[in-house]
Motif scaffolding. Structure first.
Motif, PDB file in Angstrom:
ATOM      1  N   CYS A  93       0.798  -1.280   0.060  1.00 25.68           N
ATOM      2  CA  CYS A  93       0.137  -0.096  -0.030  1.00 25.68           C
ATOM      3  C   CYS A  93       0.874   1.149  -0.034  1.00 25.68           C
ATOM      4  CB  CYS A  93      -0.898   0.156   1.123  1.00 25.68           C
ATOM      5  SG  CYS A  93      -2.139  -1.246   1.202  1.00 25.68           S
ATOM      6  N   SER A  94       2.022   1.236   0.553  1.00 29.60           N
ATOM      7  CA  SER A  94       2.924   2.520   0.729  1.00 29.60           C
ATOM      8  C   SER A  94       3.916   2.536  -0.560  1.00 29.60           C
ATOM      9  CB  SER A  94       3.631   2.330   2.067  1.00 29.60           C
ATOM     10  OG  SER A  94       4.645   1.203   1.908  1.00 29.60           O
ATOM     11  N   SER A  95       3.793   1.474  -1.300  1.00 26.52           N
ATOM     12  CA  SER A  95       4.637   1.733  -2.434  1.00 26.52           C
ATOM     13  C   SER A  95       3.607   2.165  -3.353  1.00 26.52           C
ATOM     14  CB  SER A  95       5.061   0.058  -2.797  1.00 26.52           C
ATOM     15  OG  SER A  95       5.782  -0.583  -1.758  1.00 26.52           O
ATOM     16  N   ILE A  96       2.476   2.338  -3.607  1.00 25.18           N
ATOM     17  CA  ILE A  96       1.746   2.719  -4.620  1.00 25.18           C
ATOM     18  C   ILE A  96       1.308   4.279  -4.250  1.00 25.18           C
ATOM     19  CG2 ILE A  96      -0.582   2.410  -6.101  1.00 25.18           C
ATOM     20  CD1 ILE A  96      -0.501  -0.351  -5.223  1.00 25.18           C
ATOM     21  N   GLN A  97       1.010   4.979  -5.488  1.00 22.28           N
ATOM     22  CA  GLN A  97       0.735   6.568  -5.012  1.00 22.28           C
ATOM     23  C   GLN A  97      -0.426   6.535  -4.116  1.00 22.28           C
ATOM     24  OE1 GLN A  97      -0.682   8.512  -8.595  1.00 22.28           O
ATOM     25  NE2 GLN A  97      -0.275  10.438  -7.893  1.00 22.28           N
ATOM     26  N   LYS A  98      -0.264   7.269  -3.186  1.00 22.64           N
ATOM     27  CA  LYS A  98      -0.930   7.455  -1.913  1.00 22.64           C
ATOM     28  C   LYS A  98      -2.347   8.162  -2.146  1.00 22.64           C
ATOM     29  CE  LYS A  98      -0.936   9.128   2.970  1.00 22.64           C
ATOM     30  NZ  LYS A  98      -1.296   7.750   3.462  1.00 22.64           N
ATOM     31  N   SER A  99      -3.354   7.409  -1.772  1.00 20.52           N
ATOM     32  CA  SER A  99      -4.753   7.876  -1.877  1.00 20.52           C
ATOM     33  C   SER A  99      -5.732   7.008  -0.972  1.00 20.52           C
ATOM     34  CB  SER A  99      -5.268   7.705  -3.413  1.00 20.52           C
ATOM     35  OG  SER A  99      -5.313   6.331  -3.876  1.00 20.52           O
ATOM     36  N   TRP A 100      -6.982   7.377  -0.910  1.00 20.27           N
ATOM     37  CA  TRP A 100      -7.869   6.610  -0.222  1.00 20.27           C
ATOM     38  C   TRP A 100      -7.868   5.158  -0.559  1.00 20.27           C
ATOM     39  CZ3 TRP A 100     -12.475   4.406  -1.599  1.00 20.27           C
ATOM     40  CH2 TRP A 100     -13.087   4.839  -2.968  1.00 20.27           C
ATOM     41  N   LEU A 127      -7.450  -0.945  -0.465  1.00 20.56           N
ATOM     42  CA  LEU A 127      -6.639  -2.150  -0.668  1.00 20.56           C
ATOM     43  C   LEU A 127      -6.345  -2.858   0.569  1.00 20.56           C
ATOM     44  CD1 LEU A 127      -5.031  -3.840  -2.613  1.00 20.56           C
ATOM     45  CD2 LEU A 127      -3.107  -1.977  -2.423  1.00 20.56           C
ATOM     46  N   PRO A 128      -6.079  -2.055   1.839  1.00 16.45           N
ATOM     47  CA  PRO A 128      -5.662  -2.789   2.876  1.00 16.45           C
ATOM     48  C   PRO A 128      -6.848  -3.836   3.365  1.00 16.45           C
ATOM     49  CG  PRO A 128      -5.317  -0.510   3.354  1.00 16.45           C
ATOM     50  CD  PRO A 128      -5.947  -0.593   1.921  1.00 16.45           C
ATOM     51  N   ILE A 140      -4.581  -6.108  -5.684  1.00 14.79           N
ATOM     52  CA  ILE A 140      -3.790  -4.874  -5.901  1.00 14.79           C
ATOM     53  C   ILE A 140      -4.076  -4.008  -7.035  1.00 14.79           C
ATOM     54  CG2 ILE A 140      -1.293  -3.699  -5.963  1.00 14.79           C
ATOM     55  CD1 ILE A 140      -0.171  -6.189  -4.649  1.00 14.79           C
ATOM     56  N   LEU A 141      -4.089  -4.787  -8.163  1.00 15.67           N
ATOM     57  CA  LEU A 141      -4.472  -4.511  -9.443  1.00 15.67           C
ATOM     58  C   LEU A 141      -5.948  -3.793  -9.742  1.00 15.67           C
ATOM     59  CD1 LEU A 141      -2.962  -7.109 -11.925  1.00 15.67           C
ATOM     60  CD2 LEU A 141      -2.377  -4.744 -11.912  1.00 15.67           C
ATOM     61  N   SER A 142      -6.906  -4.501  -8.732  1.00 15.61           N
ATOM     62  CA  SER A 142      -8.189  -3.943  -8.641  1.00 15.61           C
ATOM     63  C   SER A 142      -8.463  -2.248  -8.372  1.00 15.61           C
ATOM     64  CB  SER A 142      -8.932  -4.785  -7.626  1.00 15.61           C
ATOM     65  OG  SER A 142      -8.789  -4.389  -6.272  1.00 15.61           O
ATOM     66  N   ILE A 143      -7.359  -1.853  -7.617  1.00 17.63           N
ATOM     67  CA  ILE A 143      -7.869  -0.464  -7.320  1.00 17.63           C
ATOM     68  C   ILE A 143      -7.006   0.268  -8.468  1.00 17.63           C
ATOM     69  CG2 ILE A 143      -7.828  -0.969  -4.853  1.00 17.63           C
ATOM     70  CD1 ILE A 143      -5.045   0.346  -4.831  1.00 17.63           C
ATOM     71  N   MET A 144      -6.239  -0.188  -9.461  1.00 19.42           N
ATOM     72  CA  MET A 144      -5.464   0.738 -10.436  1.00 19.42           C
ATOM     73  C   MET A 144      -6.198   0.821 -11.776  1.00 19.42           C
ATOM     74  SD  MET A 144      -1.607  -1.072 -10.032  1.00 19.42           S
ATOM     75  CE  MET A 144      -0.583  -0.854  -8.824  1.00 19.42           C
ATOM     76  N   ASP A 145      -6.955  -0.349 -12.075  1.00 18.37           N
ATOM     77  CA  ASP A 145      -7.472  -0.298 -13.321  1.00 18.37           C
ATOM     78  C   ASP A 145      -9.038  -0.969 -13.448  1.00 18.37           C
ATOM     79  OD1 ASP A 145      -7.198   0.084 -16.502  1.00 18.37           O
ATOM     80  OD2 ASP A 145      -7.932  -1.937 -16.037  1.00 18.37           O
ATOM     81  N   LEU A 146     -10.031  -0.371 -13.973  1.00 23.44           N
ATOM     82  CA  LEU A 146     -11.531  -0.804 -14.103  1.00 23.44           C
ATOM     83  C   LEU A 146     -11.529  -2.071 -14.560  1.00 23.44           C
ATOM     84  CD1 LEU A 146     -14.558  -0.364 -13.966  1.00 23.44           C
ATOM     85  CD2 LEU A 146     -14.432   0.753 -16.034  1.00 23.44           C
ATOM     86  N   GLN A 182      -2.816   5.272 -14.551  1.00 21.55           N
ATOM     87  CA  GLN A 182      -2.213   6.556 -14.196  1.00 21.55           C
ATOM     88  C   GLN A 182      -1.612   6.362 -12.953  1.00 21.55           C
ATOM     89  OE1 GLN A 182      -5.214   9.632 -14.607  1.00 21.55           O
ATOM     90  NE2 GLN A 182      -4.817   9.819 -17.005  1.00 21.55           N
ATOM     91  N   THR A 183      -2.240   5.546 -12.073  1.00 25.72           N
ATOM     92  CA  THR A 183      -1.707   5.174 -10.686  1.00 25.72           C
ATOM     93  C   THR A 183      -0.382   4.909 -10.627  1.00 25.72           C
ATOM     94  OG1 THR A 183      -3.747   4.196 -10.175  1.00 25.72           O
ATOM     95  CG2 THR A 183      -1.997   3.836  -8.773  1.00 25.72           C
ATOM     96  N   LYS A 184       0.722   5.752 -10.062  1.00 28.57           N
ATOM     97  CA  LYS A 184       1.924   5.758 -10.114  1.00 28.57           C
ATOM     98  C   LYS A 184       2.705   5.291  -8.795  1.00 28.57           C
ATOM     99  CE  LYS A 184       2.290   9.677 -13.175  1.00 28.57           C
ATOM    100  NZ  LYS A 184       2.783  11.063 -13.365  1.00 28.57           N
ATOM    101  N   PRO A 185       3.655   4.327  -8.904  1.00 28.29           N
ATOM    102  CA  PRO A 185       4.194   3.819  -7.707  1.00 28.29           C
ATOM    103  C   PRO A 185       5.135   4.825  -7.058  1.00 28.29           C
ATOM    104  CG  PRO A 185       5.435   3.156  -9.620  1.00 28.29           C
ATOM    105  CD  PRO A 185       4.493   3.882 -10.183  1.00 28.29           C
ATOM    106  N   ASN A 186       5.298   4.603  -5.645  1.00 27.04           N
ATOM    107  CA  ASN A 186       6.134   5.645  -4.957  1.00 27.04           C
ATOM    108  C   ASN A 186       7.623   5.290  -5.074  1.00 27.04           C
ATOM    109  OD1 ASN A 186       4.123   7.107  -3.733  1.00 27.04           O
ATOM    110  ND2 ASN A 186       3.897   5.883  -1.991  1.00 27.04           N
ATOM    111  N   LYS A 187       8.365   5.751  -5.995  1.00 23.46           N
ATOM    112  CA  LYS A 187       9.595   5.437  -6.246  1.00 23.46           C
ATOM    113  C   LYS A 187      10.787   5.603  -4.945  1.00 23.46           C
ATOM    114  CE  LYS A 187       9.687   4.581 -10.589  1.00 23.46           C
ATOM    115  NZ  LYS A 187      10.049   3.266 -10.988  1.00 23.46           N
ATOM    116  N   LYS A 188      11.592   4.568  -5.144  1.00 23.92           N
ATOM    117  CA  LYS A 188      12.699   4.722  -4.180  1.00 23.92           C
ATOM    118  C   LYS A 188      13.929   4.181  -4.885  1.00 23.92           C
ATOM    119  CE  LYS A 188      10.092   3.934   0.045  1.00 23.92           C
ATOM    120  NZ  LYS A 188      10.114   3.356   1.370  1.00 23.92           N
ATOM    121  N   VAL A 189      15.068   4.856  -4.431  1.00 27.56           N
ATOM    122  CA  VAL A 189      16.269   4.385  -5.239  1.00 27.56           C
ATOM    123  C   VAL A 189      16.818   3.205  -4.690  1.00 27.56           C
ATOM    124  CG1 VAL A 189      18.342   5.260  -5.674  1.00 27.56           C
ATOM    125  CG2 VAL A 189      16.782   6.807  -5.109  1.00 27.56           C
TER     126      VAL A 189
END
Length: 506
Positions: free
Chosen positions: A113-120, A126-127, A365-371, A498-505
């Motif tokens: 959940c923390s790896s995907i763009q933060k939203s409700w 998702l949780p 996980i995919l269910s909240i990304m795409d219809l 359009q849902t984007k991951p939270n990038k980390k190096v």
């Protein structure tokens, strides 16, 4: 929300401690006894019980760690000869051990959940979809297994893949393979994704030998650490891990292609024998007898493990090629993971019905990304979770398993219809078309026949496994439909969501 969902499901799991438990309860008690009481060199040779150790070494070490704590509850459970031992203390410990190790699943959920763009969607929807998954509750906390910790490790690996931290993702996937080897079906998707996005320079299409060596060394180090103590008995270990003599199907319970194949064989034999083309008595009844064994088909060609391996690989290939052609957005990787899981479920050798969760969990996980992914998740979730009902066969569990599925499905419909408010309903279930809705309603007919009409018609003694067969067949239609729909959508996909991951190096 993760904490709240975890706490509420914890309360439910505690209430289920006295519930029915399957033979898997004795399986894991025996494995604890083996790893605690015997030297390591005997772990994969011990056969006092029919439930011999047949998981990879890392899971055996896990059982050993559990046994250290189990000795504080009841030392008698750790005696190998105490077959089917189930004192109150033993039941309490084993149930609590599953609940406690579910914390790994909760942590994996948090990481995803923390790896995907933060939203409700990632904070609430998702949780709850992951933590309250009714299939995991049924399989782990009633039937009894340790899938929670395994899927927690899978979610950790997926989370790091979403973040682009490929070494950590590969490390945790290697750990998962050394816990339960069935996840090897997901390995082709990992291989293609890592090879393209970590081992190749996207700008110059140049192979990065350093990255390849680092990734390969990371994975190899995990395998060496777990298998090295068994280096002089690898043949015995692998013979336990891959028991191909168990037969094509797991007693008809897995709703896959082979359930349809076996049924067609039985129908063809019945028709041809009635017409006088076949005179011998069918031996295929064993397929529906609830036994794990080899059998021969009467009319259709027999299927070997090699055939299922080749077929599964061929079916996966288009998805892997498509993954290579798409950009590095992690949603493409997740879709390929789902397709590998579904393909192996449909065409693999001796597939267990519980393996459907290998597709449902990442699809959550995919269910909240795409219809489109959400629609497949809703349908496959209902079908896959219903297909687990035969595991909980005692009549005392009828209300519990129905409530678990209905409540989870209601939340799924409600939450995803809020995520996609403009999808439209058209006099059907939210996000499903009319045909899919009619199919879902058909489960009520299957359920009524299985639990009431079959006995009422006096067929219980003559055809005791007919309800199981009907459940498997009806669910297999939904699984195959979901797989085909999801596959077509993936192969025709040209862009990412359009849902984007939270990038980390890295």
């Amino acid at each position: 929300m993760i904490f709240t969902a975890t706490f509420l499901t914890l309360c439910l799991k505690l209430l289920l401690i006295p519930a029915y438990r399957s033979t898997d309860f004795e399986v894991h008690r025996n494995w604890m006894a083996i790893t605690h009481s015997l030297p390591l060199k005997q772990w994969y040779y011990e056969n006092t019980s029919e439930w011999t150790l047949d998981y990879p070494p890392l899971f055996a070490y896990f059982e050993y760690l559990l046994s250290l704590i189990a000795s504080c509850f009841d030392k008698k459970m750790l005696i190998v000869q105490n077959l089917n031992y189930a004192s109150d203390e033993t039941i309490l410990f084993q149930r609590l051990s599953v609940i406690f190790t579910d914390l790994v699943f909760a942590y994996g959920t948090h990481k995803c959940c923390s790896s995907i763009q933060k939203s409700w969607r990632t904070d609430v929807v998702l949780p709850i979809l992951l933590i309250t998954n009714c299939g995991l509750i049924m399989v782990d906390h009633i039937h009894f297994q340790y899938n929670g910790i395994l899927y927690g490790i899978l979610l950790l690996s997926l989370a790091y893949a979403i973040q682009g931290r490929y070494l950590l993702s590969g490390f945790w996937f290697a750990v998962l393979l050394n816990m339960k080897h069935i996840y090897i079906y997901l390995a082709p998707a990992y291989f293609v994704f890592f090879l393209k996005n970590y081992c190749l320079n996207s700008k110059h299409s140049k192979f990065q030998i350093k990255n390849f060596i680092m990734l390969g060394s990371t994975v190899l180090a995990v395998f060496l650490a777990t298998f090295l103590p068994f280096h002089n008995q690898l043949g015995q270990v692998f013979a336990r891990l891959f028991p191909f003599k168990r037969g094509l199907c797991h007693a008809y319970w897995a709703p896959n292609f082979w359930a349809l194949y076996n049924t067609l064989d039985k129908a063809a034999f019945f028709i041809m024998s009635k017409m006088g083309f076949l005179a011998k008595k069918s031996s295929v009844a064993s397929m529906t007898g609830g036994l794990v064994q080899e059998f021969s088909h009467e009319v259709l060609p027999n299927v070997t493990p090699l055939v299922t391996m080749i077929l599964t690989g061929v079916v996966m290939l288009p998805a892997l090629i498509k993954l290579w052609s798409l950009n590095k957005h992690p949603s493409n990787f997740l879709r390929c993971i789902v397709l590998c899981a579904l393909s192996s479920f449909l065409f693999g050798w001796h597939v267990h019905e519980k393996a459907i969760l290998m597709a449902i969990i990442p699809l959550s996980i995919l269910s909240i990304m795409d219809l489109s992914d959400a629609k497949t998740f809703i349908l496959l979730g209902i079908v896959g979770h219903y297909s687990l009902f035969p595991l909980l066969f005692p009549s005392s569990l009828l209300v519990i398993k129905v409530l678990l599925l209905v409540l989870y499905s209601i939340y799924t419909f409600h939450s995803l219809s809020k995520v996609y408010p403009f999808a439209g309903h058209n006099y059907s279930f939210p996000l499903l078309n009319c045909t899919e809705s009619i199919y879902i309603l058909g489960f009520s007919v299957v359920f009524m026949y299985e639990n009431f009409l079959h006995q009422f018609l006096g067929l219980g003694a003559k055809l005791p496994y007919l309800p199981l067969l009907l459940t498997s067949l009806y669910c297999s239609l939904g699984v195959i439909y979901s797989w085909m729909r999801f596959y077509i959508n993936f192969l025709t996909r040209t862009s990412v969501v359009q849902t984007k991951p939270n990038k980390k190096v890295q």
